[in-house]
Design a protein around this motif. Structure first.
Motif, mmCIF file in Angstrom:
data_model
loop_
_atom_site.group_PDB
_atom_site.id
_atom_site.type_symbol
_atom_site.label_atom_id
_atom_site.label_comp_id
_atom_site.label_asym_id
_atom_site.label_seq_id
_atom_site.Cartn_x
_atom_site.Cartn_y
_atom_site.Cartn_z
ATOM 1 N N VAL A 1 -59.428 -44.897 -68.444
ATOM 2 C CA VAL A 1 -58.373 -44.815 -69.461
ATOM 3 C C VAL A 1 -57.876 -46.216 -69.816
ATOM 4 C CG1 VAL A 1 -56.016 -44.022 -69.886
ATOM 5 C CG2 VAL A 1 -57.686 -42.454 -68.909
ATOM 6 N N ARG A 2 -57.721 -47.082 -68.801
ATOM 7 C CA ARG A 2 -57.302 -48.461 -69.075
ATOM 8 C C ARG A 2 -58.333 -49.178 -69.946
ATOM 9 N NH1 ARG A 2 -56.401 -48.911 -63.684
ATOM 10 N NH2 ARG A 2 -58.078 -50.407 -63.448
ATOM 11 N N LEU A 3 -59.595 -48.983 -69.634
ATOM 12 C CA LEU A 3 -60.645 -49.627 -70.418
ATOM 13 C C LEU A 3 -60.694 -49.056 -71.837
ATOM 14 C CD1 LEU A 3 -63.491 -49.927 -67.766
ATOM 15 C CD2 LEU A 3 -61.914 -51.712 -68.546
ATOM 16 N N MET A 4 -60.473 -47.767 -71.974
ATOM 17 C CA MET A 4 -60.458 -47.143 -73.300
ATOM 18 C C MET A 4 -59.362 -47.765 -74.171
ATOM 19 S SD MET A 4 -62.640 -44.554 -73.867
ATOM 20 C CE MET A 4 -61.826 -43.415 -74.953
ATOM 21 N N GLN A 5 -58.250 -48.148 -73.558
ATOM 22 C CA GLN A 5 -57.147 -48.739 -74.316
ATOM 23 C C GLN A 5 -57.532 -50.097 -74.899
ATOM 24 O OE1 GLN A 5 -54.585 -46.864 -75.047
ATOM 25 N NE2 GLN A 5 -55.469 -45.308 -73.726
ATOM 26 N N ARG A 6 -58.601 -50.697 -74.373
ATOM 27 C CA ARG A 6 -59.042 -52.000 -74.868
ATOM 28 C C ARG A 6 -60.002 -51.879 -76.049
ATOM 29 N NH1 ARG A 6 -60.432 -55.451 -69.659
ATOM 30 N NH2 ARG A 6 -60.814 -57.042 -71.244
ATOM 31 N N LEU A 7 -60.377 -50.648 -76.397
ATOM 32 C CA LEU A 7 -61.210 -50.425 -77.577
ATOM 33 C C LEU A 7 -60.328 -50.421 -78.821
ATOM 34 C CD1 LEU A 7 -63.512 -47.479 -76.430
ATOM 35 C CD2 LEU A 7 -64.068 -49.908 -76.488
ATOM 36 N N GLY A 8 -60.942 -50.619 -79.967
ATOM 37 C CA GLY A 8 -60.224 -50.491 -81.220
ATOM 38 C C GLY A 8 -59.795 -49.041 -81.428
ATOM 39 N N GLU A 9 -58.803 -48.830 -82.253
ATOM 40 C CA GLU A 9 -58.248 -47.487 -82.482
ATOM 41 C C GLU A 9 -59.324 -46.489 -82.913
ATOM 42 O OE1 GLU A 9 -55.648 -44.368 -82.712
ATOM 43 O OE2 GLU A 9 -55.271 -46.334 -81.850
ATOM 44 N N ASP A 10 -60.149 -46.849 -83.905
ATOM 45 C CA ASP A 10 -61.185 -45.932 -84.388
ATOM 46 C C ASP A 10 -62.244 -45.673 -83.323
ATOM 47 O OD1 ASP A 10 -59.970 -45.569 -86.832
ATOM 48 O OD2 ASP A 10 -61.223 -47.042 -87.872
ATOM 49 N N GLN A 11 -62.653 -46.716 -82.598
ATOM 50 C CA GLN A 11 -63.647 -46.537 -81.539
ATOM 51 C C GLN A 11 -63.094 -45.622 -80.446
ATOM 52 O OE1 GLN A 11 -64.509 -50.508 -80.225
ATOM 53 N NE2 GLN A 11 -66.058 -50.858 -81.814
ATOM 54 N N ARG A 12 -61.837 -45.834 -80.068
ATOM 55 C CA ARG A 12 -61.220 -45.010 -79.024
ATOM 56 C C ARG A 12 -61.156 -43.554 -79.461
ATOM 57 N NH1 ARG A 12 -57.128 -48.161 -77.838
ATOM 58 N NH2 ARG A 12 -55.679 -47.294 -79.340
ATOM 59 N N ALA A 13 -60.814 -43.312 -80.722
ATOM 60 C CA ALA A 13 -60.733 -41.939 -81.227
ATOM 61 C C ALA A 13 -62.105 -41.282 -81.196
ATOM 62 C CB ALA A 13 -60.171 -41.927 -82.645
ATOM 63 N N VAL A 14 -63.122 -41.989 -81.656
ATOM 64 C CA VAL A 14 -64.467 -41.414 -81.705
ATOM 65 C C VAL A 14 -64.997 -41.147 -80.298
ATOM 66 C CG1 VAL A 14 -66.885 -41.913 -82.279
ATOM 67 C CG2 VAL A 14 -65.100 -42.327 -83.964
ATOM 68 N N VAL A 15 -64.892 -42.124 -79.410
ATOM 69 C CA VAL A 15 -65.398 -41.942 -78.044
ATOM 70 C C VAL A 15 -64.648 -40.807 -77.351
ATOM 71 C CG1 VAL A 15 -65.628 -43.034 -75.775
ATOM 72 C CG2 VAL A 15 -66.271 -44.296 -77.832
ATOM 73 N N SER A 16 -63.341 -40.741 -77.542
ATOM 74 C CA SER A 16 -62.559 -39.657 -76.921
ATOM 75 C C SER A 16 -62.991 -38.292 -77.429
ATOM 76 C CB SER A 16 -61.073 -39.845 -77.206
ATOM 77 O OG SER A 16 -60.597 -41.023 -76.632
ATOM 78 N N LEU A 17 -63.139 -38.157 -78.735
ATOM 79 C CA LEU A 17 -63.531 -36.859 -79.299
ATOM 80 C C LEU A 17 -64.955 -36.482 -78.898
ATOM 81 C CD1 LEU A 17 -61.950 -37.131 -82.836
ATOM 82 C CD2 LEU A 17 -61.312 -35.511 -81.050
ATOM 83 N N ARG A 18 -65.860 -37.455 -78.877
ATOM 84 C CA ARG A 18 -67.254 -37.167 -78.567
ATOM 85 C C ARG A 18 -67.456 -36.889 -77.077
ATOM 86 N NH1 ARG A 18 -71.143 -35.724 -80.527
ATOM 87 N NH2 ARG A 18 -72.657 -37.352 -80.148
ATOM 88 N N VAL A 19 -66.866 -37.716 -76.205
ATOM 89 C CA VAL A 19 -67.107 -37.601 -74.773
ATOM 90 C C VAL A 19 -66.155 -36.601 -74.122
ATOM 91 C CG1 VAL A 19 -67.143 -38.857 -72.587
ATOM 92 C CG2 VAL A 19 -68.079 -39.920 -74.649
#
Length: 180
Positions: A121-139
């Motif tokens: 979750v900490r590492l996910m926060q270091r992604l850009g907003e759009d990347q974080r949204a896509v990775v969260s929805l996909r994974v």
């Protein structure tokens, strides 16, 4: 638990058992998505998602896949609402669950709060907003490319690109020494 078209059809017809099965199948993923996006109260927000979703069951098209897309569309809208709400109000002290003796931790909460999950979750926060949204929805949400594109209002190629770049960045972050 995997969601079937038959269960969705029965839930849309008002069957309470099927509605419960819909909740049991989707709520852990919705909760995981909300947590990965940093929602302040992910459990409460999960409840809000299903309170908004249940009355709309009768109008769901596309069976289980359509319902999953709708659920994550509602969840994504709640993420946006949460971010806007937090931006408008002053910062308050963070809730610290380890100091709250009103509840006991469930097995799911224990798994999600493990050291690796916290790091992810900490590492996910270091992604850009759009990347974080896509990775969260996909994974976390286990949505298809098309469903993710629909939830975010983007094209499938842009979702593919965001996912590829987001996962590459996470790989880089996972192998890099952690900075305090």
């Amino acid at each position: 638990m995997e969601l079937s078209d038959d269960v969705v059809r029965d839930a849309a017809a008002g069957d309470p058992l099927a509605t419960r099965q819909v909740y049991e199948a989707l709520s852990p993923r919705v909760l995981g998505y909300l947590r990965s996006r940093g929602v302040e109260d992910p459990e409460g927000c999960t409840s809000e998602v299903f309170l908004a979703l249940v009355p709309r069951l009768a109008g769901v098209d596309g069976g289980a896949a359509g319902l999953r897309t709708l659920a994550f569309s509602v969840a994504h809208a709640r993420v946006v609402d949460d971010a806007r709400r937090r931006a408008r109000r002053p910062h308050v002290l963070a809730y610290e669950p380890e100091h709250d003796d009103r509840t006991s931790e469930s097995a799911e909460q224990h798994a999600v709060t493990s050291v690796e999950a916290e790091r992810a979750v900490r590492l996910m926060q270091r992604l850009g907003e759009d990347q974080r949204a896509v990775v969260s929805l996909r994974v976390v949400g286990d949505l298809t490319l098309e469903e993710t594109a629909q939830v975010l209002g983007k094209t499938v190629p842009s979702v593919k690109q965001l996912q590829r770049r987001g996962l590459e960045r996470l790989r880089e972050l996972m192998v890099a020494p952690e900075v305090p």
